[in-house]
Enzyme design. Structure first.
Site: not given
Lengths: 533, 441
Positions: A8, A74, A175, A199
């Site tokens: 992750d 990211k 994810e 999420d």
């Protein structure tokens, strides 16, 4: 068979896990016992002896080395520098974000520029190293997760980061899907269940609605905002504090990188504290030397209510992706039987209240919202390795794929939320008499015009037969496989002439760029066989 | 986790070796290696076993028992490695490779019984290890000498046993001769998938999901879920072959489209409305063969592409629900009508329908010789011969015969039906092969 690890790669923290044959997935802890690693990369040392720190070590020196410590990569990976949220991120980031020749967002460290792929590759290498330490064997293959709402460029850029890190990325996994898999939604055997995975991570927000039955996970719809996350909550707090200091002392802290770094850290801590307490105090002595004789100390009490008020517009942004996802899945809140909360930010009470108001039911909290995605990645890795033959993921395309029509129109061919792999055909006709060739440009996105969407590639079809406008017909076939590789075929129907193009998404770095980076890194390592960290 | 695992590469050069390894070791979830200097108990071992076909399978396990001199049916001394969860794909690869090499992997339950080739006792592992290399991560290599030597004795001390290509049992097995014909198991899988894809691409959504047209939402979903577990491309990423993954993609696209089309009632009704021919095919159209004893005045399809319309016919006849495939349903309803019109061909065809193929063949041959333009007789000969071949289990021959019948008489409904039946059978056979691979039934 070498094991495949699950990673992750988070905006703020990353985590690595593995599933042993026949076992359940487990997190691989670093030698110091930490189960997650800050996604922070710092460049230290001089120009010619550059060395890189990753994770906890990088985070610890962030305050004293703000311009060369990169956080939140990211948010930049696979993004153009002129994107609105990138610009916003750049405004508050202590390090400098610059435009690469192709318009991508890169980071400037001293005199050199670094692509986000390179920076992220350091984190991936570090995770790989952790895995190798924990497993006692070499690791070369990984499943890496990305937000479901990432587009192809962001996915490919993430994959490229893996390549630079010497990892063969077996799959880029969404994810929320990973979270659902790890949560074990499929172990409940009783019939078909519709679950929503909410999420909210450090920098991205995803919502996926899926049906789970007979160990098959069928994603029905996914939506999100790939530029909304915990960082934004930090930022509103920081802005609030900066304003407060300015009001009181007439000093603008935003140009003081060190002060901003400390503010960021304090804001994060305050946000976390407010997840469980109703108020907290931010205390930052000697924050700035001040203009007068006395240095400035910051001492400020913040209540949960204040944070909620400051972040109310952020909270509101959570609603629309959820309703859009439900609409795409043709479901209403009452159809959803369980809402699973994932991501560190889902701990915030205001976020939970928002979720409950959207889905009109209490949400389930994961025992370990920071680890569940990596665990799911590891579980999926074991499916890909052939070790697991029960659970099956049927994932979807997050974005619509279509072509340019007319001067700027966008004609969708594969709708978002189509189950992968997928193939669609569409007939098109020429629009001028005796047209000699067509040039089909392929775009991805939800806007009605191409200007709002991202260009993926093109295919040319030559030597069309003569004919009046509209009489020569061309069938366009678009195939997307589970790896998001796109294949487009254009066929003229009367002659059968066709042209095909295979579009591997570009993450901004060309194949040559990549091999250059890998080669340079190899040379550097040969020159200084530093510690694997 | 006790240190780095010991990596062993075994090159299995002959099918006898593999057969022995399969029946004596793999079937019991273990692997025996001959060595006089065994590494400690509990050592993790990774074995890459190269099959004679060239494909490699990976096994991981742990040394669970040290075998003393002469123990384990005289195979010792050595080590016994228990294989951690035998991957189904490995067993499938080995078994399908063996069976295509003419070694039925069936007789596996009686390890080392009399059937075991004498050569196999240690030859199975020892010569296998002839090209063996033991690699360990450098750290442990010096600290613990055992790993290196573990394989060394295997190579160094030639076993006092017959050389590999000697086993008595297989001398009379002709399969060994056509070694070249052996394809690796992956190639087999590619073939299976191609066949599968070929069959599937002609099916409608109900046939693809193997459902009756009366299926409800739940049934459709369950069927799709079960097929997803077998055919989703994720199941095939473990294979190196790009072709396998491409094929898996294609197969799954067909399935997902079928699911999407008939997932709800409206979709099913819509599809059924477009399948009138399929309905018709249950009660065959009046055109075909025997209605046309006289010169074919029918709107026969253009000569150039007879395959086209027949291809469609194949789809319809292949409907799993029209299971009446082999039933002589036409005759029972139509025979009376043309009963009197009894040329010998008609008579023979009735024999054919009732399963008396040899009689039919005899009559039809005579008739065909009498009149070389009698297409019905000529096609009948091929049909009868095809049925006979089928009875002998020779599907290839049968398929050729039926196709020949169709070529002679493109409207021969019986031939079309036989071909459809054959291809359906082939598909379901491949399916079971695949499901064996995927473990699921």
């Amino acid at each position: 068979m070498a094991r495949i690890i699950g990673i992750d790669l988070g905006t703020t923290n990353s985590c690595v896990a593995v599933q042993d044959e026949g076992g359940t997935p487990r997190v691989l802890a670093a030698p110091d016992g930490r189960r997650t690693t800050p996604s922070v990369v710092a460049y230290t040392g001089g120009k010619n002896s550059e060395s890189v720190l990753v994770g906890e070590k990088a985070l610890r020196q962030a305050i004293t080395n703000p311009k060369r410590t990169v956080l939140g990569t990211k948010r930049l990976i696979g993004r153009k520098v002129n994107a609105k949220d990138v610009a916003w991120f750049a405004r508050s980031a202590p390090f400098k974000i610059v435009a690469a020749p192709n318009g991508d967002s890169w980071v400037k460290i001293d005199d050199t520029t670094k692509s986000p792929q390179e920076i992220a590759s350091h984190v991936l290498r570090h995770l790989r190293w952790i895995a190798e330490q924990a497993l006692g064997e070499p690791v070369t293959r990984a499943v890496v997760t990305v937000p479901a709402y990432f587009d192809d460029a962001q996915r490919q850029a993430t994959r490229d980061a893996g390549t630079i890190a010497g990892l063969d990325i077996c799959r880029i996994l969404n994810e929320p899907t990973a979270a659902a898999l790890a949560y074990g939604a499929h172990r409940v055997k009783a019939g078909r269940r519709i679950i929503a995975v909410f999420d909210l991570g450090g920098g991205t927000f995803d919502v996926s609605i899926m049906a789970v039955e007979n160990s098959v996970f069928e994603v029905l719809a996914t939506n999100g905002d790939s530029a909304l996350g915990g960082d934004d909550w930090d930022r509103v707090l920081i802005d609030f504090l900066v304003d407060a200091v300015f009001d009181e002392h007439r000093i603008d802290l935003s140009s003081d990188a060190v002060a901003m770094g400390r503010l960021k850290e304090a804001a994060e801590a305050a946000k976390r504290a407010l997840s469980s307490e109703s108020s907290t105090t931010i205390s930052l002595p000697f924050l700035h030397q001040g203009i007068g004789p006395d240095p400035i100390h910051l001492e400020k009490k913040i209540t949960r209510q204040q944070l909620d008020d400051l972040s109310s517009s952020l909270l509101q942004r959570l609603r629309e992706p959820c309703t859009r996802a439900m609409k795409d899945a043709d479901l209403s809140p009452s159809d959803i039987e369980e809402v699973l909360l994932v991501g560190g930010m889902s701990r915030l009470p205001a976020v939970q209240e928002m979720v409950e108001s959207i889905f009109q039911r209490p949400a389930s909290k994961c025992a370990n919202p920071d680890e569940v995605v990596a665990l799911g990645a590891a579980a999926h890795a074991s499916i890909l390795a052939g070790d697991e033959d029960e659970a099956t993921l049927l994932d979807v395309t997050a974005h619509t794929i279509g072509i340019k029509v007319g001067s700027s129109g966008f004609a969708p061919i594969i709708k978002r939320n189509s189950m992968l792999p997928v193939r669609e055909h569409k007939l098109f006709a020429t629009n001028i008499d005796d047209q000699e060739f067509v040039e089909v440009e392929i775009y991805q996105g939800e806007a009605d015009t191409i200007s709002g969407n991202r260009r993926l590639g093109q295919v040319h079809l030559h030597d069309l037969p003569k004919g009046k406008a509209g009489t020569v017909r061309i069938r366009l076939t678009v195939t997307v496989d589970v790896e998001s590789i796109l294949r487009v075929t254009a066929t003229e129907l009367s002659t059968g002439n066709s042209a095909q193009v295979r579009i591997a998404p570009s993450g901004g770095l060309s194949q040559e760029d990549l091999s250059d980076i890998v080669e340079q890194r190899r040379l550097r390592e040969m020159a200084q066989p530093a510690d694997p960290e | 986790m006790s240190g780095s695992p010991l990596n062993i590469k075994l090159n299995c050069k002959s099918w006898q070796q593999l057969s022995a390894i399969h029946s004596r070791d793999l079937c019991r979830g273990a692997f025996f290696l001959k060595t006089s200097k065994p590494p400690p108990l509990g050592t993790m071992v990774r074995i890459s076993l190269t099959l004679p076909s060239g494909s490699t399978v990976e096994l991981a396990g742990q040394i669970h028992k040290l075998i003393g001199e002469g123990e384990l049916e005289g195979r010792g001394p050595g080590i016994d490695i228990s294989i951690r969860k035998m991957p189904h794909s490995v067993m499938w690869l080995v078994e399908s490779a063996l069976s295509s090499a003419g070694f039925p992997p069936g007789a596996k339950s009686e390890p080392a019984a009399s059937a075991t080739p004498p050569a196999a006792s240690a030859a199975s592992t020892a010569p296998a290890a002839a090209g063996a290399t033991a690699t360990t991560p450098s750290a442990t290599a010096t600290a613990a000498p055992t790993p290196v030597t573990a394989a060394a004795p295997l190579t160094a001390s030639p076993p006092p046993l017959p050389p590999p290509p000697a086993p008595a049992m297989n001398d009379d097995s002709p399969a060994l001769e056509d070694n070249e014909a052996l394809v690796s198991a992956e190639a087999d899988l590619v073939k299976a998938l191609w066949t599968e894809l070929g069959g599937m691409s002609k099916m409608n959504a109900f046939q693809l999901l193997d459902l009756p047209t009366s299926a409800g939402d739940d049934e459709v979903r369950f069927a799709f879920q079960a097929l997803s577990k077998k055919y989703h491309p994720d199941r095939f990423t473990q294979y190196e072959s790009f072709e396998i993954r491409e094929l898996a993609n294609e197969v799954f696209i067909l399935l997902r489209d079928a699911y999407r089309n008939i997932a709800d009632h409206a979709g099913r009704q819509k599809l059924l409305a477009t399948l009138p021919q399929a309905q018709l095919s249950r009660t065959p159209p009046p055109i075909p063969t025997r209605a046309v004893a006289t010169p074919p005045p029918l709107p026969s399809p253009p000569k150039a592409m007879p395959a086209q319309p027949l291809g469609d016919a194949v789809i319809q006849f292949a409907a799993p629900n029209t299971a009446a495939g082999t039933q002589p349903l036409d005759l029972s309803t139509q025979a009376p009508a043309i009963g009197k019109d009894d040329d010998r061909v008609e008579f023979a065809l009735r024999f054919l329908e009732s399963g008396q193929y040899e009689q039919a063949l005899r009559i039809l041959r005579v008739e065909a010789r009498k009149d070389p333009n009698n297409t019905r007789a000529l096609a009948g000969v091929e049909l009868a011969a095809g049925r006979l071949a089928l009875a002998d289990g020779d599907r290839m021959e049968a398929a050729e015969r039926f196709e020949a019948a169709l070529e002679i008489d493109p409207l021969n409904e019986r031939a079309a039906r036989e071909i459809a039946e054959l291809s359906r059978h082939a598909t379901s056979q491949r399916r079971s092969l695949l499901s064996k691979l995927m473990k699921k039934v």
